[in-house]
Design an enzyme around this catalytic site. Structure first.
Site, short mmCIF file in Angstrom:
data_model
loop_
_atom_site.label_atom_id
_atom_site.label_comp_id
_atom_site.label_asym_id
_atom_site.label_seq_id
_atom_site.Cartn_x
_atom_site.Cartn_y
_atom_site.Cartn_z
N HIS A 191 36.47 -9.88 -9.21
CA HIS A 191 37.46 -8.83 -8.92
C HIS A 191 38.87 -9.39 -8.83
CE1 HIS A 191 34.91 -5.58 -6.76
NE2 HIS A 191 34.22 -6.10 -7.74
N GLU B 185 34.10 2.04 -15.19
CA GLU B 185 33.07 2.31 -14.18
C GLU B 185 33.41 3.54 -13.34
OE1 GLU B 185 32.64 -1.12 -11.69
OE2 GLU B 185 31.93 0.04 -9.99
N TRP C 111 36.06 10.70 -2.68
CA TRP C 111 36.21 9.43 -2.00
C TRP C 111 37.14 8.49 -2.76
CZ3 TRP C 111 35.57 4.60 -3.49
CH2 TRP C 111 35.73 3.65 -2.47
N HIS D 89 25.69 -3.40 -9.11
CA HIS D 89 26.72 -3.50 -8.08
C HIS D 89 26.52 -4.80 -7.29
CE1 HIS D 89 28.47 -1.28 -4.28
NE2 HIS D 89 29.42 -1.92 -4.93
N ASN E 280 26.82 0.53 3.59
CA ASN E 280 28.20 0.41 4.07
C ASN E 280 28.64 1.63 4.89
OD1 ASN E 280 30.64 -0.86 4.29
ND2 ASN E 280 31.19 -0.70 2.11
N ARG F 197 24.28 0.93 -12.98
CA ARG F 197 24.74 0.03 -11.90
C ARG F 197 23.89 0.07 -10.63
NH1 ARG F 197 28.70 -2.70 -11.21
NH2 ARG F 197 29.61 -1.80 -9.33
N GLU G 56 26.31 2.83 -8.85
CA GLU G 56 26.20 2.00 -7.64
C GLU G 56 25.78 2.80 -6.42
OE1 GLU G 56 30.29 0.45 -7.81
OE2 GLU G 56 30.65 1.37 -5.87
N HIS H 170 36.45 4.44 -9.50
CA HIS H 170 36.02 4.83 -8.15
C HIS H 170 35.82 6.33 -7.98
CE1 HIS H 170 36.13 0.82 -6.56
NE2 HIS H 170 37.37 0.65 -6.92
N ASP I 235 37.34 -0.11 -12.64
CA ASP I 235 36.58 0.83 -11.80
C ASP I 235 37.49 1.99 -11.43
OD1 ASP I 235 34.91 2.07 -9.98
OD2 ASP I 235 34.42 0.23 -8.88
N ARG J 207 37.13 -7.85 -13.51
CA ARG J 207 37.52 -6.46 -13.23
C ARG J 207 38.96 -6.48 -12.73
NH1 ARG J 207 35.48 -2.53 -8.31
NH2 ARG J 207 37.37 -3.35 -7.37
N GLU K 38 27.87 -7.81 -11.07
CA GLU K 38 29.10 -7.90 -10.27
C GLU K 38 28.92 -9.00 -9.21
OE1 GLU K 38 29.99 -4.33 -8.09
OE2 GLU K 38 32.10 -4.89 -7.81
N TYR L 250 42.82 1.89 -3.38
CA TYR L 250 41.52 1.29 -3.08
C TYR L 250 41.18 0.25 -4.15
CZ TYR L 250 36.71 0.48 -1.98
OH TYR L 250 35.54 -0.13 -1.66
O1 EZ4 Z 1 33.40 0.73 -3.26
O2 EZ4 Z 1 30.99 -1.71 -2.32
O3 EZ4 Z 1 32.28 -1.85 -7.71
N1 EZ4 Z 1 32.49 -2.01 -6.55
C1 EZ4 Z 1 32.88 -1.06 -5.71
C2 EZ4 Z 1 32.91 -1.39 -4.24
C3 EZ4 Z 1 32.39 -0.21 -3.45
C4 EZ4 Z 1 31.84 -0.63 -2.12
C5 EZ4 Z 1 31.10 0.54 -1.48
O4 EZ4 Z 1 30.26 0.15 -0.48
O5 EZ4 Z 1 33.15 0.03 -6.13
O6 EZ4 Z 1 34.18 -1.76 -3.82
CO CO Z 2 32.43 0.37 -8.11
#
Ligand code: EZ4
Ligand code: CO
Length: 402
Positions: A122, A236, A402, A312, A37, A283, A262, A212, A210, A147, A339, A159
């Site tokens: 999701h 996660e 991030w 992932h 990505n 993951r 992931e 993140h 998640d 999730r 996932e 996000y």
């Molecule tokens: O941020 O796939 O668990 N899923 C995630 C995704 C990731 C993207 C990164 O390329 O965290 O949304």
């Molecule tokens: Co994730």
């Protein structure tokens, strides 16, 4: 069974995908996902300029030897670009072997350990009520594991929160946008969300979340502890995981199950986490961790330490990866969950596939090989478009993890 041709197909049916197609002298072809990505063309070049010339003429049946040739034979090891390229070759060779032997790939890697693969979807919403409604929608679609991500009061955007439809794509066309983040607001709000979800949906539904990679270890410990009453399936990416020892601190404070990996590329990114039993789910994925061959090594190590798999499966992992993941998931003994973020109809049309979703689980299909193909003519109508995930700053303008 010599490899006579290999090529990289870059296509953007709603989002960018990089696909490797390997062809043998017998006319069998195999596919591998090579999508990274926001860095797609780096892997495309790695394959086209540096790997494919070395593949032509090799025996496609020698999957292990070719894996080691591309890993040990090259001075520069590991890293997401290298390992995604190796993954694509490995996946394509398993696909070819399955077709050559006329059997689904899961039969080549131990056979089915279960009838179907538990997946999670999701659900997300702009605020708490919206998120409750989204979870209800997923439950009505048959999901047994969901999730939940929500917009956070006082933050303009978060996000992982869809703009409102089923086909959520986090990468945005053009240059990266920047969002504002506050861990304090996130930590204050998130227990309220899960308290409400448990009240609404009861105890049986599996709920996941998640973070993140946005917390420090002690913040993650507080989050895990505050979520204990709502017994998540997992929390996660609680912290950025370059420092595997961060998880020791989190583990000392909470019984909330932890998942990470992931963005890991090899077993070297996670052996400490696994051997010290600092996580519950690993993951790592087919595409980003060296293909089916390497992912099986990680799963075998994990099995010794009661760690289960939870690959992932966001939209940037193409249907080719999804198919490979399902063959892996259904065969490996210590599978946990997979996932599954639905691809758009445009993406599914470019990658016709045998896998199906039913009653909250998925099945890879019984087609020889991986059971996924690419419509090259259709793929060619969707040229590459630059796109990135959004970035993150704290409220005072500092770049945040991030
Ligand atoms: O941020 O796939 O668990 N899923 C995630 C995704 C990731 C993207 C990164 O390329 O965290 O949304
Ligand atoms: Co994730």
């Amino acid at each position: 069974m010599k490899i006579v041709d290999a090529r990289v197909i870059v296509s953007c049916p709603g989002r960018n995908f990089v696909t490797l197609k390997v062809v043998t002298e017998d006319g069998i072809h195999g596919l591998g996902d090579a999508t990274l990505n926001g860095r797609e063309l780096a892997v495309a070049s790695y394959l086209t300029d540096h790997v494919i010339p070395c593949l032509i003429g090799r025996d496609a049946r020698r999957i292990e030897d070719i894996w080691q040739y591309l890993y040990k034979g090259v001075y520069w090891r590991r890293g997401p670009v290298t390992m995604s390229a190796i993954a694509a070759v490995d996946t394509a060779l398993w696909d070819i072997k399955g077709k050559a032997l006329d059997t689904p790939v899961y039969n080549l890697i131990g056979g089915r350990s279960r009838d179907s693969v538990l997946v999670y979807g999701h659900a997300s919403g702009r605020d708490l009520e919206d998120t409750v409604a989204a979870v209800a929608t997923y439950q009505a679609m048959g999901y047994k594991a969901i999730r939940a991500q929500s917009g956070i009061p006082g933050l303009a955007s978060t996000y992982g929160v869809s703009k409102g439809d089923l086909y959520y794509e986090p990468a945005e066309k053009g240059l990266p946008s920047e969002s504002l983040w506050s861990t304090e607001r996130y930590l204050n709000f998130t227990p309220t969300l899960f308290k409400r979800l448990r009240q609404e949906f009861g105890d049986d539904l599996h709920l996941l979340h998640d973070a993140h990679h946005r917390c420090t270890p002690i913040e993650a410990a507080r989050l895990g502890k505050s979520l204990e009453p709502y017994h998540l399936f997992w929390l996660e990416d609680a912290v950025p995981a370059e420092a595997q020892e961060s998880f020791r601190l989190i583990r000392q404070h909470t019984t909330t199950p932890l998942a990470v990996g992931e963005i890991f590329n090899t077993i070297h990114d996670c052996y400490q986490l696994i051997q010290e039993q600092l996580i519950d789910y690993i993951r790592t994925t087919v595409v980003h961790a060296g293909g089916i061959s390497h992912l099986r090594r990680i799963a075998s190590l994990a099995e010794l330490y009661h760690v289960r798999t939870g690959s992932h499966g966001a939209t940037d992992l193409s249907p080719v990866c999804m198919a490979a993941a399902l063959h892996f998931d259904i065969s490996v003994h210590n599978f946990g969950i997979q996932e599954y973020m639905r691809h758009t109809p445009e993406t599914d049309a470019v990658f016709p596939h045998a896998y199906v979703f039913q009653d909250g689980t998925m099945y890879p299909g019984d087609t020889p090989g991986l059971g996924v193909d690419i419509n090259e003519a259709l793929a060619a109508t969707y040229p590459y478009e630059r796109a990135y995930l959004p970035m993150n700053r704290t409220l005072d303008g500092t770049m945040h993890s991030w």
